[in-house]
Design a protein around this motif. Structure first.
Motif, PDB file in Angstrom:
ATOM      1  N   PRO A 103      -0.371 -14.383 -28.197  1.00  0.00           N
ATOM      2  CA  PRO A 103       0.101 -15.078 -26.801  1.00  0.00           C
ATOM      3  C   PRO A 103      -0.736 -15.440 -25.812  1.00  0.00           C
ATOM      4  CG  PRO A 103       0.954 -12.892 -27.866  1.00  0.00           C
ATOM      5  CD  PRO A 103      -0.077 -13.116 -28.550  1.00  0.00           C
ATOM      6  N   ALA A 104      -0.547 -16.622 -25.252  1.00  0.00           N
ATOM      7  CA  ALA A 104      -1.490 -17.385 -24.371  1.00  0.00           C
ATOM      8  C   ALA A 104      -0.688 -18.077 -23.462  1.00  0.00           C
ATOM      9  CB  ALA A 104      -2.310 -18.251 -25.278  1.00  0.00           C
ATOM     10  N   TRP A 105      -1.519 -18.260 -22.415  1.00  0.00           N
ATOM     11  CA  TRP A 105      -1.153 -19.346 -21.123  1.00  0.00           C
ATOM     12  C   TRP A 105      -2.016 -20.217 -21.243  1.00  0.00           C
ATOM     13  CZ3 TRP A 105       2.817 -17.761 -17.630  1.00  0.00           C
ATOM     14  CH2 TRP A 105       3.077 -16.354 -18.034  1.00  0.00           C
ATOM     15  N   MET A 106      -1.289 -21.546 -21.141  1.00  0.00           N
ATOM     16  CA  MET A 106      -2.132 -22.794 -21.568  1.00  0.00           C
ATOM     17  C   MET A 106      -1.614 -23.882 -20.592  1.00  0.00           C
ATOM     18  SD  MET A 106      -2.031 -22.866 -25.775  1.00  0.00           S
ATOM     19  CE  MET A 106      -0.340 -22.562 -25.821  1.00  0.00           C
ATOM     20  N   MET A 107      -2.661 -24.996 -20.319  1.00  0.00           N
ATOM     21  CA  MET A 107      -2.349 -26.095 -19.422  1.00  0.00           C
ATOM     22  C   MET A 107      -3.496 -26.957 -20.248  1.00  0.00           C
ATOM     23  SD  MET A 107      -2.657 -24.795 -15.598  1.00  0.00           S
ATOM     24  CE  MET A 107      -4.195 -24.130 -15.839  1.00  0.00           C
ATOM     25  N   TYR A 108      -2.781 -28.492 -19.973  1.00  0.00           N
ATOM     26  CA  TYR A 108      -3.403 -29.240 -20.781  1.00  0.00           C
ATOM     27  C   TYR A 108      -3.255 -30.897 -19.811  1.00  0.00           C
ATOM     28  CZ  TYR A 108      -6.029 -31.814 -24.633  1.00  0.00           C
ATOM     29  OH  TYR A 108      -6.728 -32.583 -25.294  1.00  0.00           O
ATOM     30  N   PRO A 109      -3.846 -30.964 -18.842  1.00  0.00           N
ATOM     31  CA  PRO A 109      -3.593 -32.187 -18.157  1.00  0.00           C
ATOM     32  C   PRO A 109      -4.163 -33.349 -18.658  1.00  0.00           C
ATOM     33  CG  PRO A 109      -5.489 -30.994 -17.084  1.00  0.00           C
ATOM     34  CD  PRO A 109      -4.692 -30.065 -18.148  1.00  0.00           C
ATOM     35  N   ASP A 110      -3.776 -34.465 -18.132  1.00  0.00           N
ATOM     36  CA  ASP A 110      -4.171 -35.896 -19.130  1.00  0.00           C
ATOM     37  C   ASP A 110      -5.497 -36.068 -19.218  1.00  0.00           C
ATOM     38  OD1 ASP A 110      -1.429 -36.116 -19.841  1.00  0.00           O
ATOM     39  OD2 ASP A 110      -1.143 -37.470 -18.023  1.00  0.00           O
ATOM     40  N   ASP A 111      -6.059 -35.805 -17.689  1.00  0.00           N
ATOM     41  CA  ASP A 111      -7.703 -36.183 -17.628  1.00  0.00           C
ATOM     42  C   ASP A 111      -8.570 -35.197 -18.224  1.00  0.00           C
ATOM     43  OD1 ASP A 111      -7.075 -33.999 -15.853  1.00  0.00           O
ATOM     44  OD2 ASP A 111      -8.257 -35.013 -14.189  1.00  0.00           O
ATOM     45  N   ARG A 112      -7.956 -34.250 -18.997  1.00  0.00           N
ATOM     46  CA  ARG A 112      -9.172 -33.274 -19.762  1.00  0.00           C
ATOM     47  C   ARG A 112      -9.166 -33.248 -21.247  1.00  0.00           C
ATOM     48  NH1 ARG A 112     -10.411 -29.464 -15.878  1.00  0.00           N
ATOM     49  NH2 ARG A 112     -10.382 -30.620 -13.946  1.00  0.00           N
ATOM     50  N   ARG A 113     -10.525 -33.188 -21.765  1.00  0.00           N
ATOM     51  CA  ARG A 113     -10.637 -33.292 -23.129  1.00  0.00           C
ATOM     52  C   ARG A 113     -10.142 -32.042 -23.847  1.00  0.00           C
ATOM     53  NH1 ARG A 113     -16.496 -34.311 -26.197  1.00  0.00           N
ATOM     54  NH2 ARG A 113     -15.467 -34.714 -28.242  1.00  0.00           N
ATOM     55  N   TRP A 114     -10.342 -30.897 -23.104  1.00  0.00           N
ATOM     56  CA  TRP A 114      -9.967 -29.593 -23.749  1.00  0.00           C
ATOM     57  C   TRP A 114      -9.004 -28.853 -22.863  1.00  0.00           C
ATOM     58  CZ3 TRP A 114     -11.928 -30.178 -28.265  1.00  0.00           C
ATOM     59  CH2 TRP A 114     -13.063 -30.699 -28.405  1.00  0.00           C
ATOM     60  N   PRO A 115      -8.022 -28.157 -23.395  1.00  0.00           N
ATOM     61  CA  PRO A 115      -6.982 -27.537 -22.813  1.00  0.00           C
ATOM     62  C   PRO A 115      -7.499 -26.301 -22.169  1.00  0.00           C
ATOM     63  CG  PRO A 115      -6.888 -27.038 -25.165  1.00  0.00           C
ATOM     64  CD  PRO A 115      -7.724 -28.149 -25.128  1.00  0.00           C
ATOM     65  N   PHE A 116      -6.824 -25.779 -21.354  1.00  0.00           N
ATOM     66  CA  PHE A 116      -7.012 -24.340 -20.701  1.00  0.00           C
ATOM     67  C   PHE A 116      -6.138 -23.475 -21.662  1.00  0.00           C
ATOM     68  CE2 PHE A 116      -5.525 -20.959 -18.163  1.00  0.00           C
ATOM     69  CZ  PHE A 116      -6.747 -20.279 -17.667  1.00  0.00           C
ATOM     70  N   ILE A 117      -6.813 -22.394 -22.393  1.00  0.00           N
ATOM     71  CA  ILE A 117      -6.055 -21.425 -22.993  1.00  0.00           C
ATOM     72  C   ILE A 117      -6.717 -20.165 -22.773  1.00  0.00           C
ATOM     73  CG2 ILE A 117      -5.606 -20.559 -25.359  1.00  0.00           C
ATOM     74  CD1 ILE A 117      -6.152 -23.476 -26.414  1.00  0.00           C
ATOM     75  N   ALA A 118      -5.880 -19.380 -22.182  1.00  0.00           N
ATOM     76  CA  ALA A 118      -6.197 -17.952 -21.706  1.00  0.00           C
ATOM     77  C   ALA A 118      -5.324 -16.981 -22.608  1.00  0.00           C
ATOM     78  CB  ALA A 118      -6.201 -17.731 -20.312  1.00  0.00           C
ATOM     79  N   LEU A 119      -5.853 -15.758 -22.717  1.00  0.00           N
ATOM     80  CA  LEU A 119      -5.147 -14.920 -23.652  1.00  0.00           C
ATOM     81  C   LEU A 119      -4.227 -14.145 -22.674  1.00  0.00           C
ATOM     82  CD1 LEU A 119      -4.505 -13.456 -26.621  1.00  0.00           C
ATOM     83  CD2 LEU A 119      -6.426 -11.965 -26.042  1.00  0.00           C
ATOM     84  N   ASP A 120      -3.054 -13.777 -22.890  1.00  0.00           N
ATOM     85  CA  ASP A 120      -2.202 -13.224 -22.037  1.00  0.00           C
ATOM     86  C   ASP A 120      -2.658 -11.822 -21.872  1.00  0.00           C
ATOM     87  OD1 ASP A 120       0.668 -12.629 -20.861  1.00  0.00           O
ATOM     88  OD2 ASP A 120       0.304 -10.934 -22.023  1.00  0.00           O
ATOM     89  N   PRO A 121      -3.019 -11.573 -20.712  1.00  0.00           N
ATOM     90  CA  PRO A 121      -3.813 -10.138 -20.032  1.00  0.00           C
ATOM     91  C   PRO A 121      -3.152  -8.985 -20.675  1.00  0.00           C
ATOM     92  CG  PRO A 121      -3.575 -11.655 -18.125  1.00  0.00           C
ATOM     93  CD  PRO A 121      -2.722 -12.379 -19.294  1.00  0.00           C
ATOM     94  N   ASP A 122      -1.852  -8.882 -20.473  1.00  0.00           N
ATOM     95  CA  ASP A 122      -1.301  -7.509 -20.853  1.00  0.00           C
ATOM     96  C   ASP A 122      -1.484  -7.291 -22.511  1.00  0.00           C
ATOM     97  OD1 ASP A 122       0.789  -5.355 -20.665  1.00  0.00           O
ATOM     98  OD2 ASP A 122       1.909  -6.592 -22.032  1.00  0.00           O
ATOM     99  N   PHE A 123      -1.272  -8.555 -23.374  1.00  0.00           N
ATOM    100  CA  PHE A 123      -1.380  -8.373 -24.594  1.00  0.00           C
ATOM    101  C   PHE A 123      -2.852  -8.078 -25.040  1.00  0.00           C
ATOM    102  CE2 PHE A 123      -2.916 -10.233 -28.755  1.00  0.00           C
ATOM    103  CZ  PHE A 123      -1.751 -10.023 -29.579  1.00  0.00           C
ATOM    104  N   GLU A 124      -3.836  -8.743 -24.150  1.00  0.00           N
ATOM    105  CA  GLU A 124      -5.234  -8.314 -24.397  1.00  0.00           C
ATOM    106  C   GLU A 124      -5.451  -7.037 -24.296  1.00  0.00           C
ATOM    107  OE1 GLU A 124      -9.428  -9.891 -22.912  1.00  0.00           O
ATOM    108  OE2 GLU A 124      -7.710 -10.775 -22.130  1.00  0.00           O
ATOM    109  N   ARG A 125      -4.833  -6.317 -23.194  1.00  0.00           N
ATOM    110  CA  ARG A 125      -5.180  -4.746 -22.744  1.00  0.00           C
ATOM    111  C   ARG A 125      -4.631  -4.058 -24.077  1.00  0.00           C
ATOM    112  NH1 ARG A 125      -4.077  -6.596 -17.470  1.00  0.00           N
ATOM    113  NH2 ARG A 125      -1.876  -6.369 -18.088  1.00  0.00           N
ATOM    114  N   ARG A 126      -3.510  -4.387 -24.522  1.00  0.00           N
ATOM    115  CA  ARG A 126      -2.725  -3.624 -25.471  1.00  0.00           C
ATOM    116  C   ARG A 126      -3.200  -3.654 -27.031  1.00  0.00           C
ATOM    117  NH1 ARG A 126       1.793  -4.803 -26.740  1.00  0.00           N
ATOM    118  NH2 ARG A 126       2.196  -6.684 -25.640  1.00  0.00           N
ATOM    119  N   MET A 127      -3.640  -4.962 -27.348  1.00  0.00           N
ATOM    120  CA  MET A 127      -3.949  -5.158 -28.776  1.00  0.00           C
ATOM    121  C   MET A 127      -5.268  -5.847 -29.081  1.00  0.00           C
ATOM    122  SD  MET A 127      -0.890  -4.651 -29.976  1.00  0.00           S
ATOM    123  CE  MET A 127      -0.734  -5.682 -31.468  1.00  0.00           C
ATOM    124  N   THR A 128      -6.274  -5.705 -28.302  1.00  0.00           N
ATOM    125  CA  THR A 128      -7.568  -6.040 -28.370  1.00  0.00           C
ATOM    126  C   THR A 128      -8.476  -4.979 -28.057  1.00  0.00           C
ATOM    127  OG1 THR A 128      -8.125  -7.096 -26.301  1.00  0.00           O
ATOM    128  CG2 THR A 128      -6.933  -8.406 -28.002  1.00  0.00           C
TER     129      THR A 128
END
Length: 250
Positions: A103-128
């Protein structure tokens, strides 16, 4: 030179708190979490995620707001800009048991080569799980045979023309395993040495099945935040998970 046994114990101690018997096994992220960018470039399937429904920026978890704002700054001037179209979906992450869709939060504007991908903080706390203050190091992948004990350990070492790695020292605890290849220098060719490192491997047999334990490395050694960082271990079971959907957030 053989590894100092005390250093090996220090590295293993960083993983003493890993809940190895928890079900499901906690996820151990590697490469700072997101799947290596060169793999993202080669894999086009994940790009379809950004065709999904957008999420209001007001729903972005506060723990990752600062990183999202910084990502969206103008690449030329650094000036702040509004957040790009936000997607909430399973995104690609590197773990110590191979690539996973999490589960992640993501953004990918047209002027970027790589997307923004951040693991969902609640999932990170519980599952990692991750030792406090540790940083990821390298992206080598080791493979574990179906017997659960025979490990092909891959690492960056001295080129074959200059050294051999006939064996390795193996240190094991209830929660982690550390492998340190033993280097034997060879009489290299005369002249200038052009190659200083290449991917090498050594096969070792563990005294007990790896199971849910974490394979770790010395990295730069004691005093560095990469000391004891995890390596990826690919097993037949986890190879079959490569195309499986990630766990849900509920």
């Amino acid at each position: 030179m053989p590894i100092d046994a005390d250093h090996a114990r220090q590295a293993l101690a960083k993983w003493e708190g890993f809940p190895v018997h928890r079900e499901p096994r906690p996820i151990v992220l590697t490469q700072m979490g997101v799947l290596a960018l060169d793999r993202l470039m080669a894999d086009t399937q994940w790009r379809a995620l950004f065709d999904g429904p957008a999420v209001p920026a007001s729903e972005l978890p506060p723990e990752i707001v600062a990183a999202a704002i910084d990502y969206c700054r103008d690449v030329q001037t650094g000036a702040p800009r509004p957040l790009a179209r936000l997607i909430q979906a399973n995104g690609p992450f590197a773990t110590d048991r191979g690539p996973r869709e999490l589960p992640a939060w993501m953004m990918y504007p047209d002027d970027r080569r790589w997307p923004f991908i951040a693991l969902d903080p609640d999932f990170e706390r519980r599952m990692t799980w991750w030792p406090p203050g540790m940083s990821a190091y390298g992206d080598e992948e080791c493979t574990l045979a179906d017997d659960g004990r025979t490990l092909t350990y891959r690492f960056t070492g001295t080129p074959a023309q200059y050294a051999d790695y006939p064996s390795a020292e193996v240190f094991e605890s209830d929660t982690a395993v550390l492998v340190e290849p033993v280097e034997v220098p060879l009489d290299g060719p005369d002249g200038i040495r052009l190659d200083y490192a290449e991917t090498r491997e050594v096969v070792v047999r563990l005294t007990a099945p790896l199971g849910n334990r974490v394979l770790i490395r010395v990295a730069h050694g004691p005093g560095f935040n990469t000391f004891g960082s995890p390596l990826t271990v690919i097993t037949s079971a986890h190879r079959s998970m490569d195309t499986a959907p990630g766990p849900c957030q509920n």
